[in-house]
Design a protein around this motif. Structure first.
Motif, PDB file in Angstrom:
ATOM      1  N   VAL A  59      56.344  80.810  82.162  1.00 53.61           N
ATOM      2  CA  VAL A  59      56.077  81.815  83.000  1.00 53.61           C
ATOM      3  C   VAL A  59      57.351  81.923  84.063  1.00 53.61           C
ATOM      4  O   VAL A  59      57.483  80.744  84.399  1.00 53.61           O
ATOM      5  CB  VAL A  59      54.773  81.657  83.857  1.00 53.61           C
ATOM      6  CG1 VAL A  59      54.707  82.686  84.919  1.00 53.61           C
ATOM      7  CG2 VAL A  59      53.572  81.718  82.856  1.00 53.61           C
ATOM      8  N   LYS A  60      57.819  83.052  84.399  1.00 51.24           N
ATOM      9  CA  LYS A  60      58.809  82.982  85.458  1.00 51.24           C
ATOM     10  C   LYS A  60      58.281  82.903  86.934  1.00 51.24           C
ATOM     11  O   LYS A  60      57.406  83.680  87.339  1.00 51.24           O
ATOM     12  CB  LYS A  60      59.682  84.215  85.231  1.00 51.24           C
ATOM     13  CG  LYS A  60      60.910  84.437  86.242  1.00 51.24           C
ATOM     14  CD  LYS A  60      61.552  85.768  86.281  1.00 51.24           C
ATOM     15  CE  LYS A  60      62.391  86.094  87.164  1.00 51.24           C
ATOM     16  NZ  LYS A  60      62.883  87.506  87.292  1.00 51.24           N
ATOM     17  N   LEU A  61      58.817  82.098  87.507  1.00 47.76           N
ATOM     18  CA  LEU A  61      58.221  81.841  88.987  1.00 47.76           C
ATOM     19  C   LEU A  61      59.026  82.672  90.073  1.00 47.76           C
ATOM     20  O   LEU A  61      60.195  82.985  89.927  1.00 47.76           O
ATOM     21  CB  LEU A  61      58.544  80.281  89.490  1.00 47.76           C
ATOM     22  CG  LEU A  61      57.766  79.190  88.611  1.00 47.76           C
ATOM     23  CD1 LEU A  61      58.344  77.774  89.161  1.00 47.76           C
ATOM     24  CD2 LEU A  61      56.079  79.415  88.874  1.00 47.76           C
ATOM     25  N   ASP A  63      61.032  78.929  92.893  1.00 45.53           N
ATOM     26  CA  ASP A  63      60.990  77.608  92.280  1.00 45.53           C
ATOM     27  C   ASP A  63      61.936  76.699  93.097  1.00 45.53           C
ATOM     28  O   ASP A  63      63.169  76.582  92.947  1.00 45.53           O
ATOM     29  CB  ASP A  63      61.444  77.704  90.889  1.00 45.53           C
ATOM     30  CG  ASP A  63      61.661  76.175  89.893  1.00 45.53           C
ATOM     31  OD1 ASP A  63      60.912  75.285  90.477  1.00 45.53           O
ATOM     32  OD2 ASP A  63      62.109  76.150  88.890  1.00 45.53           O
ATOM     33  N   GLY A  79      56.356  75.367  93.549  1.00 45.63           N
ATOM     34  CA  GLY A  79      56.504  76.525  92.613  1.00 45.63           C
ATOM     35  C   GLY A  79      55.517  77.573  93.132  1.00 45.63           C
ATOM     36  O   GLY A  79      54.478  77.215  93.282  1.00 45.63           O
ATOM     37  N   ARG A  87      54.020  81.513  92.211  1.00 43.68           N
ATOM     38  CA  ARG A  87      53.955  82.484  91.020  1.00 43.68           C
ATOM     39  C   ARG A  87      53.937  83.901  91.491  1.00 43.68           C
ATOM     40  O   ARG A  87      53.347  84.121  92.574  1.00 43.68           O
ATOM     41  CB  ARG A  87      52.821  81.881  90.086  1.00 43.68           C
ATOM     42  CG  ARG A  87      52.915  80.703  89.522  1.00 43.68           C
ATOM     43  CD  ARG A  87      51.692  80.563  88.583  1.00 43.68           C
ATOM     44  NE  ARG A  87      50.446  80.312  89.074  1.00 43.68           N
ATOM     45  CZ  ARG A  87      50.043  79.060  89.689  1.00 43.68           C
ATOM     46  NH1 ARG A  87      50.810  78.066  89.299  1.00 43.68           N
ATOM     47  NH2 ARG A  87      48.561  78.876  90.015  1.00 43.68           N
ATOM     48  N   PHE A  88      54.403  84.721  90.730  1.00 46.41           N
ATOM     49  CA  PHE A  88      54.008  86.125  90.881  1.00 46.41           C
ATOM     50  C   PHE A  88      52.593  86.457  90.781  1.00 46.41           C
ATOM     51  O   PHE A  88      51.978  85.940  90.205  1.00 46.41           O
ATOM     52  CB  PHE A  88      54.641  87.080  90.212  1.00 46.41           C
ATOM     53  CG  PHE A  88      56.179  87.406  90.343  1.00 46.41           C
ATOM     54  CD1 PHE A  88      56.671  87.735  91.536  1.00 46.41           C
ATOM     55  CD2 PHE A  88      57.193  86.816  89.491  1.00 46.41           C
ATOM     56  CE1 PHE A  88      58.029  88.022  91.710  1.00 46.41           C
ATOM     57  CE2 PHE A  88      58.642  86.753  89.859  1.00 46.41           C
ATOM     58  CZ  PHE A  88      58.880  87.298  91.005  1.00 46.41           C
ATOM     59  N   GLU A  95      50.406  85.686  93.211  1.00 38.47           N
ATOM     60  CA  GLU A  95      49.339  84.725  93.853  1.00 38.47           C
ATOM     61  C   GLU A  95      49.525  85.085  95.357  1.00 38.47           C
ATOM     62  O   GLU A  95      50.870  85.307  95.758  1.00 38.47           O
ATOM     63  CB  GLU A  95      49.657  83.574  93.358  1.00 38.47           C
ATOM     64  CG  GLU A  95      50.495  82.792  93.665  1.00 38.47           C
ATOM     65  CD  GLU A  95      50.672  81.182  93.638  1.00 38.47           C
ATOM     66  OE1 GLU A  95      49.529  80.619  93.279  1.00 38.47           O
ATOM     67  OE2 GLU A  95      51.771  80.466  93.579  1.00 38.47           O
ATOM     68  N   ASP A 122      63.043  84.370  92.344  1.00 34.61           N
ATOM     69  CA  ASP A 122      63.032  85.446  91.351  1.00 34.61           C
ATOM     70  C   ASP A 122      64.373  85.628  90.328  1.00 34.61           C
ATOM     71  O   ASP A 122      64.927  86.444  90.096  1.00 34.61           O
ATOM     72  CB  ASP A 122      63.161  86.914  91.997  1.00 34.61           C
ATOM     73  CG  ASP A 122      62.735  87.991  91.472  1.00 34.61           C
ATOM     74  OD1 ASP A 122      62.134  87.452  90.092  1.00 34.61           O
ATOM     75  OD2 ASP A 122      62.711  89.084  91.610  1.00 34.61           O
ATOM     76  N   CYS A 165      54.783  88.272  95.323  1.00 34.47           N
ATOM     77  CA  CYS A 165      54.111  86.576  95.558  1.00 34.47           C
ATOM     78  C   CYS A 165      54.198  86.661  97.274  1.00 34.47           C
ATOM     79  O   CYS A 165      55.159  87.095  97.822  1.00 34.47           O
ATOM     80  CB  CYS A 165      55.304  85.682  94.972  1.00 34.47           C
ATOM     81  SG  CYS A 165      54.845  84.105  95.655  1.00 34.47           S
ATOM     82  N   ASP A 201      48.285  71.504  94.180  1.00 39.63           N
ATOM     83  CA  ASP A 201      47.452  72.350  93.864  1.00 39.63           C
ATOM     84  C   ASP A 201      46.273  72.229  94.562  1.00 39.63           C
ATOM     85  O   ASP A 201      45.253  71.355  93.695  1.00 39.63           O
ATOM     86  CB  ASP A 201      47.489  72.633  92.407  1.00 39.63           C
ATOM     87  CG  ASP A 201      46.986  74.111  91.965  1.00 39.63           C
ATOM     88  OD1 ASP A 201      46.224  74.648  92.867  1.00 39.63           O
ATOM     89  OD2 ASP A 201      47.247  74.554  90.816  1.00 39.63           O
TER      90      ASP A 201
END
Length: 232
Positions: free
Chosen positions: A2-4, A7, A31, A33-34, A36, A69, A198, A227
């Protein structure tokens, strides 16, 4: 893989010299994420705003890497970093930072003017985004005529008018009462966040924790975990 959206790896930042030297960031990795809404929480002086400034290209770290991105942010030339922020990152600050001598609509249009969009087109776009945040009837008023919650909505409209991929909020509810603060974050969660965007929020306001997809506690320049928590 998955692209962050963001990062960042091994960020360290020092301030001062000699006995006054202080570590604001200590080997921080994060990191985002898109799709979120990520909250970074902690007491004043914990390094939250320093981290936010680093990942958005405002304040450079002493060591580490920041990829936003897919772009290695701090390897860009200085002018290119400024252009990247203008085009890819939207900011909503604690004290709104609206221009007192401009109307509400002109405040929202300002980023588009910086992008060299024609004035009439920029104002038309600004009015469309004021409608999105429920302030279509307030466009000709100066910021001083708006409530705190309305000014925050203007700041949100200004942040999203250029359709950035990354939104950065610095203590967005600190100057608002509980009900207004929650309504602002609820609006952001359900109307501004999408699968291609994001949102990173720096806050110490526990009243908005339930809206987060993830919560990262920070203390003494370190992230305490990677997390914590899931939005309801």
């Amino acid at each position: 893989m998955v692209k962050l959206a963001i990062d960042a790896q091994g960020l360290t930042k020092w301030f001062g010299e000699g006995d006054a030297r202080t570590c604001a960031l200590s080997n921080v990795s994060i990191g985002a994420r898109f799709g979120e809404m990520l909250l970074i929480v902690g007491p004043s002086g914990s390094g939250k705003t320093t981290l936010l400034s680093d990942i958005s290209g405002i304040l450079r770290h002493d060591s580490g890497d920041v990829v936003v991105d897919g772009t290695d942010l701090w390897k860009l030339p200085h002018d290119a970093i400024a252009d990247f922020r203008l085009n890819r990152i939207g900011f909503v600050l604690q004290d709104y930072h609206l221009f007192a001598r401009l109307t509400t609509a002109e405040n929202v249009a300002f980023p588009l003017i910086l992008k060299r969009q024609l004035w009439d087109e920029a104002l038309a776009d600004a009015c469309r985004y004021l409608k999105i945040v429920g302030l279509e009837s307030r466009g000709q008023l100066p910021p001083a005529k708006l409530s705190g919650g309305e000014q925050q909505r203007v700041a949100i409209a200004r942040a999203i008018v250029g359709q950035p991929d990354i939104l950065i909020f610095d203590e967005p509810t600190a100057s608002l009462d509980g009900d207004t603060g929650r309504s602002i974050i609820e609006f952001v969660k359900h109307q501004v966040l999408n699968a291609h965007r994001c949102i990173v929020i720096v806050t110490h306001d526990s009243r908005i924790f339930d809206y987060a997809d993830r919560i990262l506690p920070m203390e003494d320049g370190r992230l305490k975990s990677i997390d914590v928590g899931t939005a309801k």
